[in-house]
Design a protein around this motif. Structure first.
Motif, PDB file in Angstrom:
ATOM      1  N   ALA A  14     -51.265 -30.525  65.556  1.00  0.00           N
ATOM      2  CA  ALA A  14     -50.765 -29.260  65.336  1.00  0.00           C
ATOM      3  C   ALA A  14     -51.898 -28.655  64.120  1.00  0.00           C
ATOM      4  CB  ALA A  14     -49.302 -28.986  64.915  1.00  0.00           C
ATOM      5  N   PRO A  15     -52.093 -27.296  64.545  1.00  0.00           N
ATOM      6  CA  PRO A  15     -52.921 -26.741  63.348  1.00  0.00           C
ATOM      7  C   PRO A  15     -52.126 -26.571  61.902  1.00  0.00           C
ATOM      8  CG  PRO A  15     -52.449 -25.079  64.984  1.00  0.00           C
ATOM      9  CD  PRO A  15     -51.704 -26.499  65.454  1.00  0.00           C
ATOM     10  N   PRO A  16     -53.134 -26.921  60.987  1.00  0.00           N
ATOM     11  CA  PRO A  16     -52.207 -26.719  59.619  1.00  0.00           C
ATOM     12  C   PRO A  16     -51.323 -25.750  59.162  1.00  0.00           C
ATOM     13  CG  PRO A  16     -54.566 -27.237  59.395  1.00  0.00           C
ATOM     14  CD  PRO A  16     -54.369 -26.599  60.982  1.00  0.00           C
ATOM     15  N   GLY A  17     -51.453 -24.611  59.880  1.00  0.00           N
ATOM     16  CA  GLY A  17     -50.421 -23.570  59.689  1.00  0.00           C
ATOM     17  C   GLY A  17     -49.135 -23.864  60.290  1.00  0.00           C
ATOM     18  N   ARG A  18     -49.068 -24.760  61.407  1.00  0.00           N
ATOM     19  CA  ARG A  18     -47.680 -24.785  61.919  1.00  0.00           C
ATOM     20  C   ARG A  18     -47.083 -25.996  61.210  1.00  0.00           C
ATOM     21  NH1 ARG A  18     -47.188 -23.599  67.914  1.00  0.00           N
ATOM     22  NH2 ARG A  18     -45.173 -23.107  66.894  1.00  0.00           N
ATOM     23  N   ARG A  19     -47.523 -26.955  60.528  1.00  0.00           N
ATOM     24  CA  ARG A  19     -46.956 -27.903  59.901  1.00  0.00           C
ATOM     25  C   ARG A  19     -45.672 -27.552  59.140  1.00  0.00           C
ATOM     26  NH1 ARG A  19     -49.984 -32.867  60.013  1.00  0.00           N
ATOM     27  NH2 ARG A  19     -52.163 -32.434  60.824  1.00  0.00           N
ATOM     28  N   PRO A  20     -45.751 -26.542  58.193  1.00  0.00           N
ATOM     29  CA  PRO A  20     -44.338 -26.452  57.699  1.00  0.00           C
ATOM     30  C   PRO A  20     -43.386 -25.779  58.484  1.00  0.00           C
ATOM     31  CG  PRO A  20     -46.107 -24.974  56.678  1.00  0.00           C
ATOM     32  CD  PRO A  20     -46.692 -25.781  57.662  1.00  0.00           C
ATOM     33  N   LEU A  21     -43.757 -25.158  59.573  1.00  0.00           N
ATOM     34  CA  LEU A  21     -42.566 -24.783  60.759  1.00  0.00           C
ATOM     35  C   LEU A  21     -41.981 -26.146  61.216  1.00  0.00           C
ATOM     36  CD1 LEU A  21     -41.348 -22.815  62.195  1.00  0.00           C
ATOM     37  CD2 LEU A  21     -43.240 -22.823  63.806  1.00  0.00           C
ATOM     38  N   ILE A  22     -43.057 -26.945  61.465  1.00  0.00           N
ATOM     39  CA  ILE A  22     -42.398 -28.361  62.014  1.00  0.00           C
ATOM     40  C   ILE A  22     -41.575 -28.945  61.086  1.00  0.00           C
ATOM     41  CG2 ILE A  22     -43.148 -30.643  62.739  1.00  0.00           C
ATOM     42  CD1 ILE A  22     -45.831 -29.220  64.081  1.00  0.00           C
ATOM     43  N   ALA A  23     -41.976 -28.992  59.811  1.00  0.00           N
ATOM     44  CA  ALA A  23     -40.969 -29.624  58.799  1.00  0.00           C
ATOM     45  C   ALA A  23     -39.533 -28.979  58.764  1.00  0.00           C
ATOM     46  CB  ALA A  23     -41.842 -29.542  57.408  1.00  0.00           C
TER      47      ALA A  23
END
Length: 50
Positions: A14-23
């Motif tokens: 996943a692109p780095p911008g979506r990691r907070p959404l995944i968390a």
């Protein structure tokens, strides 16, 4: 046969911008699950120990 591709989990790619959404999504599901398991163990202990 298709060319060999690395097998990585979807969130690792996943692109780095979506990691907070995944968390946040994991917390959204994991927090109630953890609370439910805690309550299950607590009530099962009461049931079997009197």
């Amino acid at each position: 046969m298709s060319p060999d591709r690395s097998q990585s989990p979807p969130d690792a790619a996943a692109p780095p911008g979506r990691r907070p959404l995944i968390a946040l999504t994991w917390l959204w599901v994991g927090a109630p699950l953890a609370y439910g398991l805690y309550e299950l163990v607590r009530k099962a202990t009461q049931l079997f120990t009197g």
